[in-house]
Design a protein around this motif. Structure first.
Motif, PDB file in Angstrom:
ATOM      1  N   PHE A 172      -7.606   5.080   0.156  1.00  0.00           N
ATOM      2  CA  PHE A 172      -7.347   3.962   0.338  1.00  0.00           C
ATOM      3  C   PHE A 172      -8.282   3.500   1.655  1.00  0.00           C
ATOM      4  CE2 PHE A 172      -3.772   4.867  -2.012  1.00  0.00           C
ATOM      5  CZ  PHE A 172      -3.384   3.884  -2.758  1.00  0.00           C
ATOM      6  N   ARG A 219      -4.305  14.795   1.379  1.00  0.00           N
ATOM      7  CA  ARG A 219      -3.300  14.360   0.552  1.00  0.00           C
ATOM      8  C   ARG A 219      -3.600  14.196  -0.798  1.00  0.00           C
ATOM      9  NH1 ARG A 219       0.528   8.829   1.715  1.00  0.00           N
ATOM     10  NH2 ARG A 219      -1.768   7.949   1.015  1.00  0.00           N
ATOM     11  N   ALA A 220      -4.926  13.428  -0.938  1.00  0.00           N
ATOM     12  CA  ALA A 220      -5.456  13.037  -2.073  1.00  0.00           C
ATOM     13  C   ALA A 220      -6.071  14.589  -3.018  1.00  0.00           C
ATOM     14  CB  ALA A 220      -6.687  12.144  -2.182  1.00  0.00           C
ATOM     15  N   GLY A 253       0.781  -1.358   0.139  1.00  0.00           N
ATOM     16  CA  GLY A 253       0.006   0.131  -0.031  1.00  0.00           C
ATOM     17  C   GLY A 253       0.688   1.236  -0.058  1.00  0.00           C
ATOM     18  N   GLN A 254       2.107   1.188   0.493  1.00  0.00           N
ATOM     19  CA  GLN A 254       2.978   2.447   0.540  1.00  0.00           C
ATOM     20  C   GLN A 254       3.552   2.759  -0.888  1.00  0.00           C
ATOM     21  OE1 GLN A 254       4.169   4.328   3.371  1.00  0.00           O
ATOM     22  NE2 GLN A 254       2.511   3.537   4.192  1.00  0.00           N
ATOM     23  N   GLU A 294       2.323   5.727  -6.125  1.00  0.00           N
ATOM     24  CA  GLU A 294       1.826   5.758  -7.444  1.00  0.00           C
ATOM     25  C   GLU A 294       0.779   6.470  -7.669  1.00  0.00           C
ATOM     26  OE1 GLU A 294       1.410   1.531  -8.967  1.00  0.00           O
ATOM     27  OE2 GLU A 294       3.425   0.942  -7.929  1.00  0.00           O
ATOM     28  N   VAL A 295      -0.324   6.438  -6.786  1.00  0.00           N
ATOM     29  CA  VAL A 295      -1.467   7.312  -7.281  1.00  0.00           C
ATOM     30  C   VAL A 295      -1.338   8.729  -7.053  1.00  0.00           C
ATOM     31  CG1 VAL A 295      -3.223   5.477  -6.819  1.00  0.00           C
ATOM     32  CG2 VAL A 295      -2.533   7.137  -5.012  1.00  0.00           C
ATOM     33  N   LEU A 296      -0.086   9.082  -6.426  1.00  0.00           N
ATOM     34  CA  LEU A 296       0.090  10.602  -6.220  1.00  0.00           C
ATOM     35  C   LEU A 296       1.188  11.069  -7.425  1.00  0.00           C
ATOM     36  CD1 LEU A 296       0.831  10.806  -2.396  1.00  0.00           C
ATOM     37  CD2 LEU A 296      -1.080  11.923  -3.671  1.00  0.00           C
ATOM     38  N   LEU A 326      -3.795   1.513 -11.113  1.00  0.00           N
ATOM     39  CA  LEU A 326      -3.017   0.326  -9.985  1.00  0.00           C
ATOM     40  C   LEU A 326      -2.956  -1.059 -10.881  1.00  0.00           C
ATOM     41  CD1 LEU A 326      -3.992   1.664  -6.618  1.00  0.00           C
ATOM     42  CD2 LEU A 326      -1.783   1.943  -7.737  1.00  0.00           C
ATOM     43  N   ASN A 369      -2.935   4.292   4.186  1.00  0.00           N
ATOM     44  CA  ASN A 369      -1.493   4.118   3.505  1.00  0.00           C
ATOM     45  C   ASN A 369      -0.707   5.591   3.642  1.00  0.00           C
ATOM     46  OD1 ASN A 369      -2.088   1.622   2.825  1.00  0.00           O
ATOM     47  ND2 ASN A 369      -2.623   1.871   0.856  1.00  0.00           N
ATOM     48  N   LEU A 370      -0.737   6.201   4.967  1.00  0.00           N
ATOM     49  CA  LEU A 370       0.019   7.485   5.033  1.00  0.00           C
ATOM     50  C   LEU A 370       1.280   6.815   5.092  1.00  0.00           C
ATOM     51  CD1 LEU A 370      -2.090   9.437   7.592  1.00  0.00           C
ATOM     52  CD2 LEU A 370      -2.174   9.825   5.005  1.00  0.00           C
ATOM     53  N   GLU A 397       1.570   1.874  -3.745  1.00  0.00           N
ATOM     54  CA  GLU A 397       0.423   2.062  -4.364  1.00  0.00           C
ATOM     55  C   GLU A 397       0.039   3.615  -4.063  1.00  0.00           C
ATOM     56  OE1 GLU A 397      -2.434  -0.754  -3.470  1.00  0.00           O
ATOM     57  OE2 GLU A 397      -1.471  -2.346  -5.069  1.00  0.00           O
ATOM     58  N   ALA A 398       0.257   4.156  -2.773  1.00  0.00           N
ATOM     59  CA  ALA A 398      -0.186   5.587  -2.386  1.00  0.00           C
ATOM     60  C   ALA A 398       0.862   6.223  -3.308  1.00  0.00           C
ATOM     61  CB  ALA A 398       0.018   5.595  -0.896  1.00  0.00           C
ATOM     62  N   LEU A 431      -7.160   9.219  -5.182  1.00  0.00           N
ATOM     63  CA  LEU A 431      -7.451   7.808  -4.585  1.00  0.00           C
ATOM     64  C   LEU A 431      -7.475   7.795  -2.919  1.00  0.00           C
ATOM     65  CD1 LEU A 431      -8.694   4.876  -4.633  1.00  0.00           C
ATOM     66  CD2 LEU A 431      -6.545   3.989  -5.259  1.00  0.00           C
ATOM     67  N   ARG A 449      -9.447   0.688  -8.840  1.00  0.00           N
ATOM     68  CA  ARG A 449      -7.934   0.348  -8.965  1.00  0.00           C
ATOM     69  C   ARG A 449      -7.647   0.575 -10.619  1.00  0.00           C
ATOM     70  NH1 ARG A 449      -4.703  -1.721  -5.025  1.00  0.00           N
ATOM     71  NH2 ARG A 449      -3.849  -3.046  -6.592  1.00  0.00           N
ATOM     72  N   LEU A 486      -3.126  17.471  -4.801  1.00  0.00           N
ATOM     73  CA  LEU A 486      -2.883  17.675  -6.498  1.00  0.00           C
ATOM     74  C   LEU A 486      -4.097  17.982  -7.367  1.00  0.00           C
ATOM     75  CD1 LEU A 486      -0.678  14.444  -6.566  1.00  0.00           C
ATOM     76  CD2 LEU A 486      -0.214  16.783  -6.803  1.00  0.00           C
ATOM     77  N   ARG A 495      -2.829   9.092 -14.196  1.00  0.00           N
ATOM     78  CA  ARG A 495      -3.272   9.055 -12.489  1.00  0.00           C
ATOM     79  C   ARG A 495      -3.293  10.340 -12.194  1.00  0.00           C
ATOM     80  NH1 ARG A 495       1.571   4.755 -11.555  1.00  0.00           N
ATOM     81  NH2 ARG A 495       0.011   2.929 -11.432  1.00  0.00           N
ATOM     82  N   LEU A 496      -2.916  11.473 -12.657  1.00  0.00           N
ATOM     83  CA  LEU A 496      -3.002  12.866 -11.911  1.00  0.00           C
ATOM     84  C   LEU A 496      -4.498  13.342 -12.261  1.00  0.00           C
ATOM     85  CD1 LEU A 496       0.301  14.361 -12.644  1.00  0.00           C
ATOM     86  CD2 LEU A 496      -0.483  13.399 -10.455  1.00  0.00           C
TER      87      LEU A 496
END
Lengths: 225, 264
Positions: free
Chosen positions: B96, B172-173, A121-122, A127-129, B52, B100-101, A124-125, B94, B47, B176, B89-90
């Motif tokens: 989660f 965070r999401a 998950g780290q 990646e989505v950023l 992903l 997933n911080l 993936e987090a 997402l 996903r 951007l 992706r931008l």
């Protein structure tokens, strides 16, 4: 008697311990990066590479370091190559190569555990950023991996301090060799065993120092879980 | 024009077909909820939109003020490059289920990491780095304040409750400024008492007309917050429409069956 012997013994042990420290340092400097490369090999999705790497790691971890030292030092001679020459430089070089390869294999398994221990998950987090692969490695996973590997790495590093004595088998003039020389006879002193016992204090002091430093590093990484 | 158009999207894992031709569209400012039992493909769908997972076939198009962007077209022979995937992706953010911080960073650093890295590619970065970073920081603080976490900016994730962590993840999401914000069961890992504070934040976003796709098991919440609801089962969309239809008067027997499980 003891008063005359002590300065001579002390000086010899110091010279020997310097060689011990040199082998320790060279092994770390070589094995830390090489271990990372080996761990990438064993995690490779290219099957032949990962199989080959894992077989190599199995052989190195499955045989005694002492035997590896003997093979690396005496092997070339059997094949008619006098690579190492007869001197201390050659013995050190052979020892360093054996130690670097051996410890790199152990380190690689620690790295592998550290890398695979960071939750998917780290990544993936990251990646989505929109982070790049390199950014994810350096900004997200690397520090988490380091935190995970510090305790097992500390263990290996402390073991390495004492394992350097195995180089005695090819007569590297490290501290055990230096202590033992007074048993067989050196600089007019022979038949005394206490210098050999005395070497234990060097190991204790050095591993104690390392324990403190490594514990400090572990504490430094305590600010996150 | 719809901001997002998904056409006949399919996804196979080896021989297993998880998405069997999904089509829907999303208007700007719309909140869309996706409901369905585990294994219905709703998380895989999310996903795929965030790349992903790479869809097997179909089309994903995002229409912004800058024009139409075909993010994925299964009929195209060439696979997407790393850089293209990153660009795609931008358009999406997402959130989660498991937050997933990044544990080594503070709440604020989590929010600003990606914008800071992105700013480095700007041409004027070298000349104005100080001003740019200050602006990013202020934007991050404003987002945390919007999440009710103004006083938690310098905390590390392990010092925050699950609900607070999830709110940082939402900030965070948002940092951007994605066109579409996706939530993957954002409250499933939370205690009931912490669920409320996260749902409240998402509700606030819906009121501000944030375009969202929410995969959720919270039926009451889906009812209140969404403009449209999709019910998925076995990798297909069984029913879609406004919550008054899908959740109150479902046309399909399979939907009714599913909702009965929730006492609805």
């Amino acid at each position: 008697m003891f008063e005359q012997q002590f300065p001579i013994v002390f000086h010899s042990l110091n010279v020997g311990f310097l060689q011990t420290l040199k082998l320790f340092a060279v092994t770390l400097i070589g094995a830390l990066p090489l271990g990372l490369i080996i761990s990438f090999g064993s995690m490779s999705r290219f099957k032949p590479l990962s199989a080959l790497t894992r077989t190599f790691v199995w052989i190195i971890r499955g045989t005694p370091l002492m035997l590896q030292l003997i093979i690396i030092y005496y092997g070339p001679g059997l094949l008619g190559n006098n690579w190492w020459g007869g001197g201390e430089t050659g013995r050190f070089l052979a020892s360093a190569i054996a130690f670097v390869i051996n410890y790199a294999c152990y380190f690689s398994e620690i790295y592998r555990g550290g890398i695979q221990g960071v939750p998917q998950g780290q990544r993936e987090a990251g990646e989505v950023l929109g982070l790049t692969k390199a950014q994810i490695f350096f900004r997200v996973t690397l520090l988490q991996m380091i935190k995970r590997i510090v305790p097992p790495m500390s263990n290996e590093i402390i073991t390495l301090v004492k394992d350097t004595s195995l180089a005695r088998i090819i007569s590297l003039q490290e501290i055990i060799w230096a202590g033992q020389s007074f048993l067989k006879g050196s600089q007019g002193i022979s038949g005394i065993i206490w210098p050999l016992f005395f070497t234990g204090l060097y190991y204790l002091a050095f591993s104690g120092l390392l324990t403190i430093l490594l514990a400090r590093l572990e504490k430094k990484l305590d600010y996150f879980h | 024009m719809a901001i997002l158009e998904v056409e006949n999207l399919r996804k196979n894992f080896d021989k297993l077909e998880v998405l069997k031709g999904i089509s829907f569209s999303l208007e700007k400012g719309e909140a869309l909820s996706i409901i369905g039992s585990s294994g219905s493909g709703k998380t895989t769908l999310l996903r795929c939109m965030n790349f992903l997972e790479m869809p097997t076939s179909g089309r994903i198009t995002v229409n912004t003020d800058a024009g139409a962007h075909v993010l994925f077209d299964g009929s195209r022979a060439k696979a997407l490059t790393e850089a293209e995937i990153r660009k795609n992706r931008l358009h999406f953010g997402l959130v989660f289920q498991s937050f997933n911080l990044f544990p080594q960073y503070t709440a604020l650093e989590n929010v600003t990491l990606a914008p800071r890295l992105q700013a480095k590619t700007r041409e004027d970065y070298k000349a104005n780095s100080k001003a740019i970073l200050k602006e990013i920081n202020e934007h991050g603080l404003a987002l945390l304040a919007q999440m009710g976490l103004a006083d938690r900016a310098d905390y590390h994730p392990h010092q925050l409750s699950g609900g607070q962590q999830q709110r940082v993840a939402i900030a965070r999401a948002l940092a951007l400024e994605p066109d579409i914000l996706c939530f993957d069961e954002p409250t499933s890992a939370l205690d009931p008492e912490l669920t409320g504070e996260v749902l409240k934040v998402i509700r606030g976003l819906a009121e501000k007309k944030t375009t969202m796709i929410i995969v959720t098991h919270e039926m009451g919440f889906a009812h209140d917050v969404s403009d449209n609801v999709i019910f998925m089962d076995g990798g297909v969309i069984v029913e879609q429409g406004p919550p008054s239809q899908v959740l109150e008067n479902p046309r399909e027997e399979r939907t009714r069956q599913f909702l009965r499980g929730y006492g609805g």
